[in-house]
Design a protein around this motif. Structure first.
Motif, mmCIF file in Angstrom:
data_model
loop_
_atom_site.group_PDB
_atom_site.id
_atom_site.type_symbol
_atom_site.label_atom_id
_atom_site.label_comp_id
_atom_site.label_asym_id
_atom_site.label_seq_id
_atom_site.Cartn_x
_atom_site.Cartn_y
_atom_site.Cartn_z
ATOM 1 N N GLY A 87 0.816 -1.221 0.000
ATOM 2 C CA GLY A 87 0.000 0.000 0.000
ATOM 3 C C GLY A 87 0.841 1.258 0.000
ATOM 4 N N ARG A 88 1.906 1.233 0.796
ATOM 5 C CA ARG A 88 2.784 2.407 0.825
ATOM 6 C C ARG A 88 3.477 2.622 -0.513
ATOM 7 N NH1 ARG A 88 4.678 4.308 5.722
ATOM 8 N NH2 ARG A 88 5.764 5.825 4.396
ATOM 9 N N MET A 89 3.931 1.528 -1.113
ATOM 10 C CA MET A 89 4.659 1.660 -2.377
ATOM 11 C C MET A 89 3.748 2.059 -3.531
ATOM 12 S SD MET A 89 7.339 -1.531 -2.260
ATOM 13 C CE MET A 89 7.970 -1.043 -3.852
ATOM 14 N N LEU A 90 2.492 1.617 -3.509
ATOM 15 C CA LEU A 90 1.577 1.888 -4.612
ATOM 16 C C LEU A 90 0.747 3.141 -4.410
ATOM 17 C CD1 LEU A 90 0.284 -1.723 -5.349
ATOM 18 C CD2 LEU A 90 2.003 -0.420 -6.611
ATOM 19 N N ALA A 91 0.943 3.848 -3.306
ATOM 20 C CA ALA A 91 0.182 5.080 -3.074
ATOM 21 C C ALA A 91 0.379 6.108 -4.193
ATOM 22 C CB ALA A 91 0.557 5.668 -1.713
ATOM 23 N N PRO A 92 1.616 6.337 -4.687
ATOM 24 C CA PRO A 92 1.757 7.273 -5.820
ATOM 25 C C PRO A 92 0.994 6.822 -7.052
ATOM 26 C CG PRO A 92 3.886 6.844 -4.789
ATOM 27 C CD PRO A 92 2.924 5.861 -4.207
ATOM 28 N N LEU A 93 0.908 5.502 -7.271
ATOM 29 C CA LEU A 93 0.175 5.004 -8.427
ATOM 30 C C LEU A 93 -1.313 5.312 -8.319
ATOM 31 C CD1 LEU A 93 0.710 3.488 -11.050
ATOM 32 C CD2 LEU A 93 0.223 1.358 -9.858
ATOM 33 N N LEU A 124 7.388 9.031 -13.646
ATOM 34 C CA LEU A 124 6.133 8.827 -14.372
ATOM 35 C C LEU A 124 5.154 9.965 -14.107
ATOM 36 C CD1 LEU A 124 4.250 7.062 -16.080
ATOM 37 C CD2 LEU A 124 3.623 5.838 -13.997
ATOM 38 N N ALA A 125 5.044 10.392 -12.864
ATOM 39 C CA ALA A 125 4.124 11.485 -12.525
ATOM 40 C C ALA A 125 4.552 12.789 -13.187
ATOM 41 C CB ALA A 125 4.056 11.656 -11.008
ATOM 42 N N ASP A 126 5.847 13.085 -13.171
ATOM 43 C CA ASP A 126 6.330 14.311 -13.802
ATOM 44 C C ASP A 126 6.098 14.284 -15.312
ATOM 45 O OD1 ASP A 126 7.103 15.140 -11.315
ATOM 46 O OD2 ASP A 126 9.218 14.627 -11.570
ATOM 47 N N ALA A 127 6.341 13.112 -15.926
ATOM 48 C CA ALA A 127 6.098 12.992 -17.363
ATOM 49 C C ALA A 127 4.616 13.161 -17.680
ATOM 50 C CB ALA A 127 6.607 11.646 -17.874
ATOM 51 N N PHE A 128 3.761 12.625 -16.822
ATOM 52 C CA PHE A 128 2.318 12.757 -17.024
ATOM 53 C C PHE A 128 1.880 14.216 -16.867
ATOM 54 C CE2 PHE A 128 -2.161 12.423 -15.844
ATOM 55 C CZ PHE A 128 -2.631 11.530 -16.798
ATOM 56 N N ASP A 129 2.432 14.911 -15.869
ATOM 57 C CA ASP A 129 2.101 16.329 -15.688
ATOM 58 C C ASP A 129 2.550 17.153 -16.895
ATOM 59 O OD1 ASP A 129 0.895 15.927 -13.267
ATOM 60 O OD2 ASP A 129 2.626 16.505 -12.064
#
Length: 356
Positions: A87-93, A124-129
């Motif tokens: 859960g902790r690792m997948l929270a950003p996902l 991944l988040a930065d690329a998506f933004d």
């Protein structure tokens, strides 16, 4: 895409963590039992009553319940710990998934803005933004372009309808025909400009080896009559500069720049067209005399339907897509466009393209 229901990634990771922990526990217990059974001399193992245990079969039998208890503990601990860690690792996902659904719903202004240090999820988040920012800008430009294009196309159609209404009671059809011809020509020019702009945006053209110096000479020869009509002298020079692109579109770029430089000029003014070649880039520069321009005005000239009305003559208003087409074609050729107002008046426009 319709998919059959399956296990969540978090559950899969939990099972993987617990399974790995169980396998490690089994191997550890097996190693301990093997060592006790086959490597320790007889009589070294004490029973709970303090007597020496000589029979290795009895050792294995008494050790089995302990192993089972340890493995049960490892299973429970692995499942609970794996669920928490997954859960902790997948929270950003989860945040990325939420942002994707918001964007799919039409809200391109939403950003993930994932905090913390860089890792695969942050990249991944930065690329998506960054993708959302580009999409938001592109959609806004397309909406603005569609609104402006609709307005520009509506004007000649409205004028045509008015002229046709007047023609019903007019006694001078020749004058009306001439005015209708003018309005129709302007509508055709606008439509063709929109088609060229769309073609450049889609990059639907074949690339060839093109000499910009020859393109500049061809455009100059075509527009010499217009220059003479406006009392403008055109000078060409420079060196051979080869680029990879569409000859027709690059000729359109040069013609548009030269046409603007002639029309937006002063009486007895000059236009200079030069080409230059470097190891990695080639350039085409069109410079003209004219009235002084502010940097704020120059920065808006490449926007569609932006005519820079403070310096446009009434008989050469154009359709307002000249520099927008130049910018679009230049970008489609992976080049850059620079507009610089001159201190004494006029404008310098430089198209920079990669060398083939």
């Amino acid at each position: 895409m319709d998919r059959a229901p399956g296990l969540s990634v978090r559950l899969k990771l939990t099972i993987s963590y617990a399974g790995f922990l169980m396998i490690a526990g089994i191997l550890l217990m097996a190693a301990v039992l093997t060592y006790y059974t086959y490597f320790l001399p007889d009589g070294w193992i004490l029973t709970p009553t303090g007597d020496f245990l000589i029979n290795r079969t009895r050792l294995a039998t008494s050790f089995a319940p302990f192993v089972a208890g340890v493995l049960c503990f490892l299973l429970v601990f692995g499942l609970a710990g794996g669920w928490f860690l997954a859960g902790r690792m997948l929270a950003p996902l989860d945040r990325i998934t939420h942002a994707t659904r918001v964007a799919a719903g039409g809200s391109l202004a939403h950003r993930i803005a994932l905090p913390g240090r860089s890792d695969e999820f942050h990249e991944l988040a930065d690329a998506f933004d960054a993708m959302l920012a580009r999409l938001e800008t592109h959609v806004a430009e397309q909406q603005r372009f569609a609104a402006n294009a609709s307005h520009e196309l509506r004007t000649p159609l409205a004028v045509t309808r008015t002229l046709l209404d007047v023609a019903r009671s007019s006694r001078d059809p020749d004058e009306l025909v001439e005015r209708l011809h003018f309005v129709n020509t302007r509508a055709i020019d606008l439509t063709e400009a929109l088609l060229v702009l769309s073609r450049a945006d889609q990059r639907s053209f074949a690339r060839e080896r093109v000499d910009l110096s020859l393109i500049a000479e061809e455009a100059t020869e075509t527009l010499i009559p217009l220059a003479e009509k406006h009392g403008v002298a055109v000078e060409t020079g420079g060196e051979r500069a080869f680029a990879a692109g569409s000859p027709a579109l690059l000729l359109q770029v040069t013609t548009n720049l030269l046409h603007n430089a002639i029309v937006h000029n002063v009486l007895d003014g000059t236009v200079r067209v030069t080409t230059a070649a470097g190891p990695a880039f080639v350039s085409l520069t069109v410079e003209n005399t004219g009235s002084k321009l502010t940097q704020q005005l120059v920065e808006t000239l490449t926007e569609p339907f932006q005519r820079g009305t403070t310096r446009v003559r009434g008989d050469q208003a154009g359709v307002g897509l000249g520099l927008a087409i130049v910018k679009s074609i230049t970008q489609a050729h992976d080049g850059t466009l620079a507009l610089t107002p001159l201190a004494d008046g006029g404008l310098r426009v430089t198209v920079r393209l990669p060398a083939p």
